[in-house]
Design an enzyme around this catalytic site. Structure first.
Site, PDB file in Angstrom:
ATOM      1  N   CYS A 137      45.046  45.948  38.475  1.00  0.00           N
ATOM      2  CA  CYS A 137      46.360  46.510  38.086  1.00  0.00           C
ATOM      3  C   CYS A 137      46.342  48.029  38.248  1.00  0.00           C
ATOM      4  O   CYS A 137      47.355  48.645  38.561  1.00  0.00           O
ATOM      5  CB  CYS A 137      46.685  46.198  36.629  1.00  0.00           C
ATOM      6  SG  CYS A 137      47.010  44.487  36.246  1.00  0.00           S
TER       7      CYS A 137
ATOM      8  N   LEU B  57      17.316  60.205  43.478  1.00  0.00           N
ATOM      9  CA  LEU B  57      16.513  60.572  42.304  1.00  0.00           C
ATOM     10  C   LEU B  57      17.174  61.612  41.402  1.00  0.00           C
ATOM     11  O   LEU B  57      16.884  61.661  40.212  1.00  0.00           O
ATOM     12  CB  LEU B  57      15.121  61.059  42.743  1.00  0.00           C
ATOM     13  CG  LEU B  57      14.265  60.003  43.456  1.00  0.00           C
ATOM     14  CD1 LEU B  57      12.921  60.601  43.850  1.00  0.00           C
ATOM     15  CD2 LEU B  57      14.051  58.775  42.586  1.00  0.00           C
TER      16      LEU B  57
ATOM     17  N   CYS C  10      29.441  57.857  46.786  1.00  0.00           N
ATOM     18  CA  CYS C  10      28.738  59.097  46.433  1.00  0.00           C
ATOM     19  C   CYS C  10      28.046  59.737  47.628  1.00  0.00           C
ATOM     20  O   CYS C  10      27.894  60.942  47.697  1.00  0.00           O
ATOM     21  CB  CYS C  10      27.667  58.829  45.387  1.00  0.00           C
ATOM     22  SG  CYS C  10      28.307  58.370  43.800  1.00  0.00           S
TER      23      CYS C  10
ATOM     24  N   CYS D  66      45.533  39.115  37.957  1.00  0.00           N
ATOM     25  CA  CYS D  66      45.873  38.719  36.584  1.00  0.00           C
ATOM     26  C   CYS D  66      47.353  38.388  36.415  1.00  0.00           C
ATOM     27  O   CYS D  66      47.768  37.939  35.351  1.00  0.00           O
ATOM     28  CB  CYS D  66      45.451  39.786  35.580  1.00  0.00           C
ATOM     29  SG  CYS D  66      46.517  41.260  35.574  1.00  0.00           S
TER      30      CYS D  66
HETATM   31 ZN   LIG Z   1      45.717  42.817  37.082  1.00  0.00          ZN
END
Ligand SMILES: [Zn+2]
Length: 248
Positions: free
Chosen positions: A171, A70, A185, A245
Site C-alpha cells: 500500500c 564490513l 546500497c 491486501c
Molecule cells: Zn496493501
C-alpha cells in the site's frame, strides 16, 4: 513455557522491567522470528533479538561477505570474506545465546518461495536491501497473516514500519518496484551508524510488539533523517486497490 534458572539470571535486567516481567520474557521465548537479510539492519537486529531471548530465530540471506560490507555489518570479520552470511550470523547468534534456536537459510526470497520460507513464524523482520525482496516478503506476510516489520536504510534516510495485513507495505510503495533494485546500497551508499540505528529501532519495535509494550504501532511508518538527526512519523493509509491486501 517456563524459564530456567540460567534464563532468569541471563534476562534479569529486562525481567525487572515492569513492562516485561516474567510474562513478557516467556512471550519472547515463545516467539519465532524470521529475519530477512543479515546485512546492516540484520547486524543490529540479530544480536538484539537473540540477546533478548527470542525462542526461535530464522536468518534468511543468500549473500556472502564482501570487504565493502564490513563498515555496516559488524556480525562479520575481515577473515569472513567470501563466506555465507546466513551461516556466520547464525553462528554468532548461537554463541551469544544457547537458549535461542537458530536456523540459517541460504536462499534469496522470491515471490515463489516466500510463503514456504516465512510460514510458521510469529513475526517477520525484513532488513533486505531492495524493493523486489521487500514486496515479495510483504505479499507473503499478508497471505500468511504474519505481522511484518519492514526496515530500510539508504544514504542518510531510514524507515521502519509495522504492518499487519492491512495496510501493507505494498500500500505504501505501490507496484512499480517489483523488479527493481533501485535503492540498493551498493549504488547509493549508506553509513554503518545509520543502518545500526534503524536496525536497533526495528528490534525494539519487534520486542515491544511481541511483549505488548506501549501503543500498537500498526500502520505507522517512522522516518529517520540522519543529517538532521530527527525522527518523524507518517500513517500509511490502506490502498483500496492494493493487489496484496485490497481483497483481504
Ligand atoms: Zn496493501
Amino acid at each position: 513455557m517456563n524459564l530456567s534458572d540460567d534464563e532468569l539470571d541471563r534476562y534479569a535486567r529486562q525481567i525487572v522491567l515492569r513492562q516485561v516481567g516474567g510474562v513478557g520474557q516467556r512471550k519472547l521465548k515463545d516467539a519465532s522470528v524470521a529475519i530477512v537479510g543479515a546485512g546492516g539492519i540484520g547486524s543490529a537486529a540479530i544480536p538484539a533479538l537473540t540477546g533478548a531471548g527470542i525462542g526461535k530465530l530464522t536468518i534468511i540471506d543468500d549473500d556472502v561477505v564482501e570487504l565493502a560490507n564490513l563498515h555496516r555489518q559488524p556480525l562479520f570479520r575481515q577473515s569472513d570474506a567470501g563466506k555465507a552470511k546466513a551461516e556466520l550470523a547464525a553462528a554468532f547468534a548461537r554463541n551469544l545465546n544457547s537458549h535461542t534456536e537458530v536456523r540459517p537459510i541460504q536462499e534469496r526470497i522470491e515471490p515463489d518461495n516466500a510463503q514456504r520460507l516465512l510460514g510458521g513464524h510469529s513475526l517477520v523482520l525484513d532488513g533486505s536491501d531492495n524493493f523486489a525482496t521487500r514486496l515479495a516478503v510483504s505479499d507473503a506476510c499478508v497471505s500468511l497473516s504474519i505481522p511484518l516489520i519492514s526496515a530500510a536504510a539508504v544514504q542518510f534516510q531510514g524507515q521502519v514500519g509495522l504492518f499487519r495485513s492491512r495496510p501493507c507495505y505494498r500500500c505504501f510503495v505501490g507496484d512499480a518496484f517489483d523488479s527493481e533494485d533501485c535503492d540498493n546500497c551498493a549504488e547509493l551508499g549508506v553509513l554503518g551508524a545509520l543502518t545500526a540505528t534503524v536496525g536497533s529501532f526495528a528490534a525494539l519495535l519487534a520486542i515491544n510488539s511481541i511483549v505488548g509494550i506501549g501503543e500498537d504501532q500498526e500502520g505507522r511508518l517512522r522516518l529517520f533523517d540522519g543529517e538532521k538527526l530527527d525522527w518523524r512519523t507518517i500513517r500509511i493509509p490502506a490502498d483500496p486497490a492494493c493487489r496484496a491486501c485490497g481483497s483481504v
